[in-house]
Design an enzyme around this catalytic site. Sequence first.
Site, PDB file in Angstrom:
ATOM      1  N   ASP A  82       0.843  -1.197   0.000  1.00  0.00           N
ATOM      2  CA  ASP A  82       0.000   0.000   0.000  1.00  0.00           C
ATOM      3  C   ASP A  82       0.877   1.245   0.000  1.00  0.00           C
ATOM      4  O   ASP A  82       1.884   1.316   0.703  1.00  0.00           O
ATOM      5  CB  ASP A  82      -0.887  -0.032   1.247  1.00  0.00           C
ATOM      6  N   GLY A 208     -10.306   4.375   5.599  1.00  0.00           N
ATOM      7  CA  GLY A 208     -11.569   3.805   6.046  1.00  0.00           C
ATOM      8  C   GLY A 208     -11.839   3.931   7.531  1.00  0.00           C
ATOM      9  O   GLY A 208     -13.006   3.925   7.948  1.00  0.00           O
TER      10      GLY A 208
END
Length: 281
Positions: A82, A208
Amino acid sequence: MALVKMKDLLKRAEEKNIGCGAFSVGNMEMVKGAIRAAEELNKPIILQIAEVRLKNSPLHLMGPMMVQAAKEAKVDVAVHLDHGLTFETVDKALELGFTSVMLDASTLPFEENIAKVKTVVEKAQKYGATVEAELGLVGGSEDGSCDHGIRCTDPDDAVVYARETGIDALAVAIGNAHGNYPVAPTLAFDVLEKIHEKVDIPLVLHGGSGITDKDFQRAISLGIRKVNIATASFNSLTAHVEKYMASTDKHNFFDLNEAMVQGTYENVKRHILVFNEQYQK
């Protein structure tokens, strides 16, 4: 089950109109907790680590552990880099067996972003790996060290970007941000809907942690297929460790280990359940 390509998990999520959780990990206990939750619910997940975390969790140590955990899991698991910041890190992740990589060039000018990501796509093709990239600016950063602000993804630019780069998944900016939100963010669902209408690859929601369950499900109904969770897992792990250390029992490494596993497990399990629920207006 198996170590799988991330794009295969996102394709399955698309078919079911659900989201696939991508959970950041920083040590063995987090890997164990995430896998435990996925296996208990019999749902595939993505294990991931961001480059900014590598100073605490070196890639040469974390990478092989994440890949092996995926291979031995009872569910399908993809392993993703990521927010890669350099070609060198992307190359290392691919060599270690990661089935997905991301080079974050979102702060660069549009054409430069495209050029750098195209290079990564070419590298990843040799390994059969999935490529994710970001257009627009998601607020904050994975470790809280910087914040370039928030700039929503332009739907028309997204069409060009997806076509020119050849990526498999597009991370969008719709008012989301990394780290802890002071209050739940107001997401630009109108922008997300337009992107979903125009772009035919899976969409990714970063930042998130702290988004409401209802907003998660609404975003998923509008094309989000990968949902990143990092801060919430780190916070849950820390809370469980603090509770354990505050207990009057005699402390030891093995129970401390289990506290970290349990903290991660509970957070991952909760989010998997949310991502697999259909949006109710």
